[in-house]
Scaffold this motif. Structure first.
Motif, PDB file in Angstrom:
ATOM      1  N   GLU A  34       0.808  -1.217   0.000  1.00 48.96           N
ATOM      2  CA  GLU A  34       0.000   0.000   0.000  1.00 48.96           C
ATOM      3  C   GLU A  34       0.845   1.273   0.000  1.00 48.96           C
ATOM      4  O   GLU A  34       0.323   2.367  -0.238  1.00 48.96           O
ATOM      5  CB  GLU A  34      -0.946   0.016   1.209  1.00 48.96           C
TER       6      GLU A  34
ATOM      7  N   GLN B 188       2.991   4.032  -1.393  1.00 46.14           N
ATOM      8  CA  GLN B 188       3.197   4.592  -2.727  1.00 46.14           C
ATOM      9  C   GLN B 188       4.572   5.233  -2.871  1.00 46.14           C
ATOM     10  O   GLN B 188       5.223   5.077  -3.902  1.00 46.14           O
ATOM     11  CB  GLN B 188       2.108   5.618  -3.030  1.00 46.14           C
TER      12      GLN B 188
ATOM     13  N   THR C  16       0.677   6.507   1.854  1.00 50.69           N
ATOM     14  CA  THR C  16      -0.279   5.602   1.220  1.00 50.69           C
ATOM     15  C   THR C  16      -1.442   6.433   0.680  1.00 50.69           C
ATOM     16  O   THR C  16      -1.478   7.660   0.863  1.00 50.69           O
ATOM     17  CB  THR C  16      -0.814   4.559   2.217  1.00 50.69           C
TER      18      THR C  16
ATOM     19  N   HIS D 213       3.141   1.763  -8.267  1.00 44.60           N
ATOM     20  CA  HIS D 213       2.182   2.852  -8.058  1.00 44.60           C
ATOM     21  C   HIS D 213       2.414   4.033  -9.003  1.00 44.60           C
ATOM     22  O   HIS D 213       1.656   5.002  -8.961  1.00 44.60           O
ATOM     23  CB  HIS D 213       2.238   3.336  -6.609  1.00 44.60           C
TER      24      HIS D 213
END
Length: 255
Positions: free
Chosen positions: A158, A160, A173, A209
């Motif tokens: 999760e 980024q 995140t 991401h």
């Protein structure tokens, strides 16, 4: 005190060592573990010094240990184990949540709070099984963070991007940010295989991401979630090469 052993019939089951200086807690944890069909043998002891003697004899697949104990603590026991050629995975069982960060820095596979629920303990056993199945990244994939005095765990997937804060790092995140006690250089080394790369002296970005790369007048930026992050000149070529390789068939795992 001498250790006590209980053996179950399955030869393929886990052999575990339970360490706790409080007899009621020790007996209950051993009882819960014996109820799990994945556990074959349970050895118990009420002190870490005796635990080390048992471990040096071999035949232990995992250690479930309390943290606060007289003499050698559970954390100190784990540090000694980390110097073993093939250390068994460690699960900390404790009434205190203020050692979670230290525990995961020692690569504990789980951190279970007392009173222990049977379903929560079953999850810890599952993580031990995954460790022995070749997935030694179980602990690394769960990051302990402090939220209002409570330790919670967020999946590394999760995160980024990561921002340097001196000897600390801030994890960003989609739902917020969390400060952890680890320098950016350490995370860069430990998380490289998970797709985290440095784009600036103070930033790591998670390649999965990255949704867009922008080049404007020689200036490179990447879009991660709702954020546009600057890429330093020295890291621009490397980042573009990595993203191209990941975009090729079979290249996603190559960072």
């Amino acid at each position: 005190m001498s250790s006590r052993v209980s053996t179950a019939p399955s030869a393929d089951s886990l052999r575990v060592l339970v360490v706790d200086d409080e007899r009621p807690a020790l007996d209950e944890l051993a009882w819960l573990l014996r109820r799990d069909t994945r556990i074959g043998r349970v050895t118990t002891t009420d002190n870490a010094a005796e635990a080390l003697r048992v471990l040096q004899e071999g035949g232990v697949d995992a250690v479930f240990t309390d943290i606060r104990m007289p003499g050698l603590t559970g954390l100190e026991l784990a540090r000694v184990l980390s110097r073993f050629k093939a250390p068994p995975p460690v699960v900390f069982i404790t009434a205190h949540d203020d050692h979670a960060v230290d525990a995961f820095e020692l690569n504990a596979v789980d951190y279970v709070l007392k009173p222990v629920r049977e379903d929560r303990l079953a999850e810890a056993v599952r993580r031990v099984c995954e460790f022995h199945g070749g997935d030694s990244q179980v602990a690394a994939d769960q990051i302990p963070v402090e939220l209002g005095g409570v330790t919670r765990f967020i999946p590394r997937s999760e995160v980024q991007y990561v921002e340097a804060h001196g000897d600390y790092a801030r994890l960003h995140t989609a739902h917020g940010s969390h400060l952890i006690r680890s320098p950016l250089t350490t995370l860069e080394e430990q998380w490289r295989e998970a797709g985290f790369v440095r784009i600036h002296r103070s930033l790591l970005v998670a390649l999965p991401h990255v949704v867009e790369v922008r080049i404007d007048s020689g200036r490179c930026t990447v879009v991660v979630g709702d954020e546009e992050l600057a890429v330093s000149r020295r890291h621009t070529r490397e980042l573009r090469d990595l993203l191209v390789r990941r975009a090729r068939p079979g290249g996603a795992a190559k960072t």
